[in-house]
Design a protein around this motif. Structure first.
Motif, PDB file in Angstrom:
ATOM      1  N   UNK A 193       0.851  -1.200   0.000  1.00  0.00           N
ATOM      2  CA  UNK A 193       0.000   0.000   0.000  1.00  0.00           C
ATOM      3  C   UNK A 193       0.882   1.243   0.000  1.00  0.00           C
ATOM      4  N   UNK A 194       0.348   2.374  -0.488  1.00  0.00           N
ATOM      5  CA  UNK A 194       1.118   3.628  -0.439  1.00  0.00           C
ATOM      6  C   UNK A 194       1.419   4.055   0.990  1.00  0.00           C
ATOM      7  N   UNK A 195       0.541   3.695   1.930  1.00  0.00           N
ATOM      8  CA  UNK A 195       0.765   4.055   3.329  1.00  0.00           C
ATOM      9  C   UNK A 195       1.999   3.330   3.887  1.00  0.00           C
ATOM     10  N   UNK A 196       2.124   2.049   3.540  1.00  0.00           N
ATOM     11  CA  UNK A 196       3.296   1.290   3.996  1.00  0.00           C
ATOM     12  C   UNK A 196       4.585   1.889   3.422  1.00  0.00           C
ATOM     13  N   UNK A 197       4.527   2.233   2.136  1.00  0.00           N
ATOM     14  CA  UNK A 197       5.705   2.851   1.506  1.00  0.00           C
ATOM     15  C   UNK A 197       6.068   4.149   2.213  1.00  0.00           C
ATOM     16  N   UNK A 198       5.095   5.012   2.427  1.00  0.00           N
ATOM     17  CA  UNK A 198       5.352   6.322   3.026  1.00  0.00           C
ATOM     18  C   UNK A 198       5.893   6.199   4.444  1.00  0.00           C
ATOM     19  N   UNK A 199       5.331   5.238   5.209  1.00  0.00           N
ATOM     20  CA  UNK A 199       5.793   5.004   6.568  1.00  0.00           C
ATOM     21  C   UNK A 199       7.286   4.700   6.585  1.00  0.00           C
ATOM     22  N   UNK A 200       7.723   3.764   5.723  1.00  0.00           N
ATOM     23  CA  UNK A 200       9.122   3.340   5.729  1.00  0.00           C
ATOM     24  C   UNK A 200      10.032   4.410   5.127  1.00  0.00           C
ATOM     25  N   UNK A 201       9.548   5.108   4.093  1.00  0.00           N
ATOM     26  CA  UNK A 201      10.348   6.179   3.484  1.00  0.00           C
ATOM     27  C   UNK A 201      10.600   7.288   4.501  1.00  0.00           C
ATOM     28  N   UNK A 202       9.578   7.627   5.285  1.00  0.00           N
ATOM     29  CA  UNK A 202       9.733   8.675   6.302  1.00  0.00           C
ATOM     30  C   UNK A 202      10.725   8.267   7.389  1.00  0.00           C
ATOM     31  N   UNK A 203      10.880   6.977   7.585  1.00  0.00           N
ATOM     32  CA  UNK A 203      11.833   6.481   8.591  1.00  0.00           C
ATOM     33  C   UNK A 203      13.256   6.383   8.043  1.00  0.00           C
ATOM     34  N   UNK A 204      13.415   6.715   6.756  1.00  0.00           N
ATOM     35  CA  UNK A 204      14.745   6.725   6.157  1.00  0.00           C
ATOM     36  C   UNK A 204      15.131   5.475   5.405  1.00  0.00           C
ATOM     37  N   UNK A 205      14.189   4.537   5.251  1.00  0.00           N
ATOM     38  CA  UNK A 205      14.474   3.326   4.475  1.00  0.00           C
ATOM     39  C   UNK A 205      14.682   3.709   3.009  1.00  0.00           C
ATOM     40  N   UNK A 206      15.707   3.120   2.375  1.00  0.00           N
ATOM     41  CA  UNK A 206      16.108   3.547   1.028  1.00  0.00           C
ATOM     42  C   UNK A 206      15.656   2.619  -0.091  1.00  0.00           C
ATOM     43  N   UNK A 207      15.386   1.351   0.214  1.00  0.00           N
ATOM     44  CA  UNK A 207      15.035   0.393  -0.836  1.00  0.00           C
ATOM     45  C   UNK A 207      13.702  -0.274  -0.503  1.00  0.00           C
ATOM     46  N   UNK A 208      12.943  -0.621  -1.577  1.00  0.00           N
ATOM     47  CA  UNK A 208      11.587  -1.121  -1.402  1.00  0.00           C
ATOM     48  C   UNK A 208      11.300  -2.240  -2.398  1.00  0.00           C
ATOM     49  N   UNK A 209      10.429  -3.159  -1.962  1.00  0.00           N
ATOM     50  CA  UNK A 209      10.055  -4.290  -2.799  1.00  0.00           C
ATOM     51  C   UNK A 209       8.635  -4.692  -2.430  1.00  0.00           C
ATOM     52  N   UNK A 210       7.817  -5.026  -3.421  1.00  0.00           N
ATOM     53  CA  UNK A 210       6.473  -5.481  -3.095  1.00  0.00           C
ATOM     54  C   UNK A 210       5.488  -5.252  -4.220  1.00  0.00           C
ATOM     55  N   UNK A 211       4.279  -5.759  -4.050  1.00  0.00           N
ATOM     56  CA  UNK A 211       3.262  -5.691  -5.089  1.00  0.00           C
ATOM     57  C   UNK A 211       2.863  -4.256  -5.435  1.00  0.00           C
ATOM     58  N   UNK A 212       3.063  -3.310  -4.493  1.00  0.00           N
ATOM     59  CA  UNK A 212       2.676  -1.945  -4.794  1.00  0.00           C
ATOM     60  C   UNK A 212       3.530  -1.372  -5.923  1.00  0.00           C
ATOM     61  N   UNK A 213       4.758  -1.908  -6.066  1.00  0.00           N
ATOM     62  CA  UNK A 213       5.650  -1.449  -7.118  1.00  0.00           C
ATOM     63  C   UNK A 213       5.504  -2.306  -8.374  1.00  0.00           C
ATOM     64  N   UNK A 214       5.576  -3.604  -8.195  1.00  0.00           N
ATOM     65  CA  UNK A 214       5.482  -4.499  -9.355  1.00  0.00           C
ATOM     66  C   UNK A 214       5.342  -5.934  -8.881  1.00  0.00           C
ATOM     67  N   UNK A 215       4.435  -6.662  -9.489  1.00  0.00           N
ATOM     68  CA  UNK A 215       4.339  -8.092  -9.219  1.00  0.00           C
ATOM     69  C   UNK A 215       5.477  -8.803  -9.935  1.00  0.00           C
ATOM     70  N   UNK A 216       5.868  -9.982  -9.444  1.00  0.00           N
ATOM     71  CA  UNK A 216       6.944 -10.717 -10.132  1.00  0.00           C
ATOM     72  C   UNK A 216       6.579 -10.984 -11.586  1.00  0.00           C
ATOM     73  N   UNK A 217       7.541 -10.776 -12.482  1.00  0.00           N
ATOM     74  CA  UNK A 217       7.324 -11.089 -13.892  1.00  0.00           C
ATOM     75  C   UNK A 217       8.143 -12.316 -14.245  1.00  0.00           C
ATOM     76  N   UNK A 218       7.675 -13.075 -15.228  1.00  0.00           N
ATOM     77  CA  UNK A 218       8.373 -14.296 -15.636  1.00  0.00           C
ATOM     78  C   UNK A 218       9.300 -14.002 -16.805  1.00  0.00           C
ATOM     79  N   UNK A 219      10.494 -14.522 -16.733  1.00  0.00           N
ATOM     80  CA  UNK A 219      11.426 -14.472 -17.849  1.00  0.00           C
ATOM     81  C   UNK A 219      11.640 -15.899 -18.320  1.00  0.00           C
ATOM     82  N   UNK A 220      11.360 -16.145 -19.590  1.00  0.00           N
ATOM     83  CA  UNK A 220      11.490 -17.497 -20.128  1.00  0.00           C
ATOM     84  C   UNK A 220      12.575 -17.511 -21.198  1.00  0.00           C
ATOM     85  N   UNK A 221      13.370 -18.547 -21.204  1.00  0.00           N
ATOM     86  CA  UNK A 221      14.395 -18.667 -22.230  1.00  0.00           C
ATOM     87  C   UNK A 221      14.459 -20.102 -22.716  1.00  0.00           C
ATOM     88  N   UNK A 222      14.534 -20.265 -24.040  1.00  0.00           N
ATOM     89  CA  UNK A 222      14.727 -21.596 -24.591  1.00  0.00           C
ATOM     90  C   UNK A 222      16.150 -22.048 -24.296  1.00  0.00           C
TER      91      UNK A 222
END
Length: 427
Positions: free
Chosen positions: A192-221
């Motif tokens: 959620x944007x609230x979770x992001x804002x909470x951690x950003x305000x605390x000085x956290x620099x890196x973020x990961x989660x569905x609010x940014x992007x769901x996992x994408x599949x990379x396929x290679x033959x």
């Protein structure tokens, strides 16, 4: 809905051609890790090539291997940092000796809740050795517990799971981590944007989660050598065979040589120059790393079955071009002539256009010119080699004439190449 600009996050996907067997697919899920400006910092990778969701010591080893050898790291993560989930068994595994640590972060899980202080302490030596070799280690918030105090100084990253603690605990956790470690904090499972804002305000620099992007599949033959060939390679290495003997085996199997060149030139291997010959690849890897590579290849290859007929044709082409080139070109060019012949059927073996197939393996420019454009010093040799297969006498005569080779010279070389390829099946 995510506020991230999708253009900031490359969604690379190398789709498999229709009809490709699942056995021939390396399927890797990746989830983006972004900084406070929502620029991509790195990717966490998850193996999706197997039907089972169980995570074993072999699975993350195979994931690293697939990421570097099969999917092609440029399509998968570019130059970004790769985060790999590990098990404690695999952290002691030899496969990590194949990986250049600069761009790889090893995610270390906590031990079982029943683990004693002695068991936790016993892991420190392995973790410290990895850090000394240049790997950065990532831990989850368990590392902030008193029982894990010996692990905390080893942390390069600490991932705080937003689903694992109440919002009011975020501040104390971030403060404690900052006071007792030099680690970079990552807020993960941000939904959620609230979770992001909470951690950003605390000085956290890196973020990961569905609010940014769901996992994408990379396929290679993938093209994977037969296990019988890999066993031959392992046996050669175990008896400390010469570089020439190992090079001979690589020349017999296009899939083996293709995978080796692609692996050694992947960004994870960390070389500053491209390796374009089999001999050079063997010399750079050395017997110990070559053994690790072959053993890991063994765990991800398909069991049994003879190599496809197209592989045999490719080997004949390579040998024929090598013999023809020996008549007219300097000895050092004969290796490249072999490579032109043996890789001229990569498009058939991979089921993708030749230009795309060659993107994932480093080759000298004259080799690429012959394969893609039909130009340069090796082009007439390849044309003659194809004419030998076609049965088109006019094309054969024209190609032989352009190289000033007699019918007898070409036919004799072709017979030798066919005989040589035949003997490979008797090894």
């Amino acid at each position: 809905m995510s506020s991230t600009n999708e253009q900031d996050i490359p969604q690379a996907e190398v789709a498999a051609p229709d009809g490709t067997e699942t056995d021939n697919l390396a399927i890797i899920a990746r989830q983006v890790i972004v900084d406070a400006n929502r620029a991509v910092y790195g990717y966490e990778l998850f193996d999706r090539s197997t039907a089972s969701d169980s995570h074993t010591a072999a699975s993350d080893a195979a994931l690293l291997f697939n990421a570097l050898s099969y999917a092609g790291t440029e399509a998968l993560v570019g130059k970004k940092t790769v985060f790999i989930n590990c098990t404690h068994e695999s952290l002691a595994g030899g496969h990590l000796e194949l990986i250049h640590p600069d761009k790889v972060v090893l995610e270390v899980p906590p031990l079982a809740d029943s683990a004693t202080a002695e068991e936790i302490e016993a892991r420190v030596a392995t973790l410290d050795a990895l850090r000394t070799r240049g790997f950065r280690l990532a831990f989850d918030q368990h590392v902030l517990k008193r029982s894990y105090v010996s692990w905390l100084p080893l942390a390069g990253f600490i991932k705080l799971d937003m689903q694992a603690f109440k919002p009011e605990l975020a501040g104390p956790l971030v403060k404690f981590a900052g006071m007792h470690s030099q680690a970079t904090l990552i807020a993960e499972k941000v939904e959620t944007p609230e979770q992001y804002q909470l951690m950003a305000d605390l000085g956290v620099k890196l973020f990961q989660g569905y609010w940014f992007a769901k996992p994408s599949l990379v396929k290679a033959t993938t093209i994977r050598p037969s296990q019988a060939t890999i066993i031959q390679l392992i046996n050669l290495v175990r008896k400390q065979a010469s570089t020439a003997e190992i090079e001979d085996l690589l020349k017999k199997d296009p899939t083996l040589s293709f995978n080796l060149l692609r692996f050694i030139n992947s960004s994870g291997f960390g070389l500053s120059c491209e390796v374009t010959s089999f001999r050079h690849a063997v010399m750079i890897l050395g017997l110990k790393k070559l053994f690790r590579w072959a053993a890991l290849l063994m765990t991800t290859s398909r069991a049994g079955g003879p190599p496809p007929a197209v592989g045999t044709i490719a080997v004949v082409r390579g040998r024929l071009m090598e013999l023809l080139a020996a008549e007219l070109l300097p000895p050092e060019e004969c290796d490249n002539a072999f490579v032109v012949g043996v890789f001229s059927l990569l498009d058939v073996m991979l089921g993708v256009p030749l230009e795309k197939a060659l993107e994932s393996v480093a080759l000298p420019q004259p080799v690429t010119d012959a394969l893609l454009h039909g130009t340069g010093v090796f082009a007439p040799f390849l044309e003659l080699t194809r004419a030998c297969e076609s049965g088109d006498e006019a094309a054969f005569a024209k190609a032989a004439e352009s190289l000033h080779l007699s019918n007898r010279q070409v036919n004799w070389a072709h017979l030798q190449a066919l005989t040589w390829a035949e003997t490979l099946n008797e090894d």
